[in-house]
Design an enzyme around this catalytic site. Structure first.
Site, PDB file in Angstrom:
ATOM      1  N   ASP A  70       0.836  -1.206   0.000  1.00  0.00           N
ATOM      2  CA  ASP A  70       0.000   0.000   0.000  1.00  0.00           C
ATOM      3  C   ASP A  70       0.874   1.260   0.000  1.00  0.00           C
ATOM      4  O   ASP A  70       0.361   2.378  -0.002  1.00  0.00           O
ATOM      5  CB  ASP A  70      -1.018  -0.009   1.151  1.00  0.00           C
ATOM      6  CG  ASP A  70      -0.378  -0.070   2.520  1.00  0.00           C
ATOM      7  OD1 ASP A  70       0.867  -0.174   2.611  1.00  0.00           O
ATOM      8  OD2 ASP A  70      -1.126  -0.016   3.520  1.00  0.00           O
ATOM      9  N   SER A  71       2.202   1.064  -0.064  1.00  0.00           N
ATOM     10  CA  SER A  71       3.101   2.186  -0.348  1.00  0.00           C
ATOM     11  C   SER A  71       2.780   2.768  -1.720  1.00  0.00           C
ATOM     12  O   SER A  71       3.262   3.850  -2.068  1.00  0.00           O
ATOM     13  CB  SER A  71       4.571   1.742  -0.292  1.00  0.00           C
ATOM     14  OG  SER A  71       4.773   0.587  -1.083  1.00  0.00           O
ATOM     15  N   ASP A  99      -0.944  -6.105   0.075  1.00  0.00           N
ATOM     16  CA  ASP A  99      -1.391  -5.462   1.319  1.00  0.00           C
ATOM     17  C   ASP A  99      -2.900  -5.281   1.335  1.00  0.00           C
ATOM     18  O   ASP A  99      -3.475  -4.779   0.356  1.00  0.00           O
ATOM     19  CB  ASP A  99      -0.772  -4.053   1.430  1.00  0.00           C
ATOM     20  CG  ASP A  99       0.559  -4.052   2.143  1.00  0.00           C
ATOM     21  OD1 ASP A  99       0.823  -4.989   2.929  1.00  0.00           O
ATOM     22  OD2 ASP A  99       1.345  -3.113   1.917  1.00  0.00           O
ATOM     23  N   LYS A 101      -1.049  -9.385   3.062  1.00  0.00           N
ATOM     24  CA  LYS A 101      -0.242  -8.910   4.198  1.00  0.00           C
ATOM     25  C   LYS A 101      -1.083  -7.933   5.006  1.00  0.00           C
ATOM     26  O   LYS A 101      -1.775  -7.087   4.425  1.00  0.00           O
ATOM     27  CB  LYS A 101       1.044  -8.220   3.713  1.00  0.00           C
ATOM     28  CG  LYS A 101       1.874  -7.643   4.855  1.00  0.00           C
ATOM     29  CD  LYS A 101       3.296  -7.309   4.429  1.00  0.00           C
ATOM     30  CE  LYS A 101       3.464  -5.972   3.747  1.00  0.00           C
ATOM     31  NZ  LYS A 101       3.065  -4.810   4.558  1.00  0.00           N
ATOM     32  N   GLU A 107      -1.121  -5.574   8.938  1.00  0.00           N
ATOM     33  CA  GLU A 107      -0.261  -4.999   9.969  1.00  0.00           C
ATOM     34  C   GLU A 107      -0.851  -5.225  11.357  1.00  0.00           C
ATOM     35  O   GLU A 107      -2.049  -5.015  11.564  1.00  0.00           O
ATOM     36  CB  GLU A 107      -0.101  -3.489   9.715  1.00  0.00           C
ATOM     37  CG  GLU A 107       0.546  -3.172   8.381  1.00  0.00           C
ATOM     38  CD  GLU A 107       0.704  -1.665   8.131  1.00  0.00           C
ATOM     39  OE1 GLU A 107       0.345  -0.852   9.018  1.00  0.00           O
ATOM     40  OE2 GLU A 107       1.193  -1.308   7.039  1.00  0.00           O
ATOM     41  N   GLU A 126       9.629  -3.951  10.275  1.00  0.00           N
ATOM     42  CA  GLU A 126      10.000  -2.647   9.721  1.00  0.00           C
ATOM     43  C   GLU A 126      10.598  -1.739  10.784  1.00  0.00           C
ATOM     44  O   GLU A 126      10.011  -1.515  11.852  1.00  0.00           O
ATOM     45  CB  GLU A 126       8.760  -1.979   9.078  1.00  0.00           C
ATOM     46  CG  GLU A 126       9.091  -0.605   8.495  1.00  0.00           C
ATOM     47  CD  GLU A 126       8.069  -0.101   7.479  1.00  0.00           C
ATOM     48  OE1 GLU A 126       7.148  -0.847   7.113  1.00  0.00           O
ATOM     49  OE2 GLU A 126       8.211   1.060   7.058  1.00  0.00           O
TER      50      GLU A 126
END
Ligand code: KIV
Length: 272
Positions: free
Chosen positions: A52-53, A91, A121, A123, A190
């Site tokens: 999602d960057s 993501d 993925k 978080e 990260e």
């Protein structure tokens, strides 16, 4: 340097586990479009992350928060069409799984069904336990993401290194153990101290992938636009630039403009 070989076995979550067991490092990069994903796969990358960057590097947002599930599905579809060998991980964006586990499994199923991704993925650790369980029980492989989790940037207040104090470090280790025990196939770590990433990597049986978490993890990931030097403004200590595409692209475009203005392009050979 690795290169594409048609005889190479397609990368699976099982294969990543085997790589950890025999100490072979896992390479991972982001991609958001068909043309660059083809190059990544051809080079022999192990994992392509549709991160999602994309919200930052493709859309120009200052955080990843505005990215929607529909947008991530669209990026992932383009990458999926390109990638034949690597594992494609996508993501789930902010707001598509944090609400409750029913919403989480719905988002994960949409992603798998509509994009053809191999895995998703998400978080977080303990706070998303129920969602992790539910998504895994639907047969969807999950890669976790701990440490600096950009979807929580407003809680953190900055992009500084995480888990430097004992309390946060302890929670991170517990979260990593939890994700591994629940059945996730890997975890991105990260921007945390390298010694902490080493401890996690040694303690859990699933692969750890570092971005700014030092060299002792089972693999490394970078954002493609950063490592290719397309973005010049983002220069964290962990970033190694492998090209300076910003300047190369700029030069090529300036050259093109010059050629158009001067009438040099197109010439006779380039005309019908
Ligand atoms: O969105 C992304 O690109 C990521 C990487 C930074 C791991 O999550």
């Amino acid at each position: 340097m690795s290169s594409y070989n048609e005889n190479l076995r397609t990368v699976t979550t099982q294969r990543l586990m085997e790589m950890k067991q025999r100490g072979e490092k896992i390479s991972m990069l982001t991609a958001y479009d068909y043309s660059t994903a083809i190059i990544l796969d051809k080079a022999g990358i192990d994992v392509v992350l549709v991160g999602d960057s994309a919200g930052n590097v493709m859309a120009g947002h200052t955080t990843t928060l505005p990215v929607t599930l529909d947008q991530m599905i669209w990026y992932a579809q383009a990458v999926r069409r390109a990638v034949k060998r690597a594992l494609v991980v996508v993501d789930l964006p902010f707001g598509s799984y944090q609400g409750n586990s029913k919403e989480a499994v719905h988002s994960a199923i949409r992603m798998m069904k509509e994009s053809g991704a191999d895995a998703i993925k998400i978080e977080g650790g303990l706070e998303i336990k129920e969602s992790v369980e539910r998504i895994l029980s639907a047969g969807i492989p999950i890669m976790g993401h701990l440490g600096l989790t950009p979807q929580s940037i407003n809680k953190f207040g900055s992009y500084a290194v995480r888990a430097k104090d004992e309390v946060e470090a302890k929670k991170l280790v517990e979260d990593a153990r939890l994700l591994a025990d629940l059945g996730c196939f890997g975890i991105v770590l990260e921007k945390i101290p390298a010694v902490l990433a080493k401890q996690v990597t040694e303690e859990i049986s699933i692969p750890t992938i570092s971005i700014g978490a030092g060299p002792y993890t089972d693999g490394q990931v970078l954002v493609l636009h950063d490592m290719l030097g397309i973005n010049k403004d983002f220069s964290p200590r962990f970033l190694r630039r492998y090209a300076n595409l910003h300047d190369e692209i700029l030069e090529a475009i300036e050259h093109y403009i010059q050629d158009v203005k001067s009438g040099d392009f197109p010439n006779e050979k380039e005309s019908y």
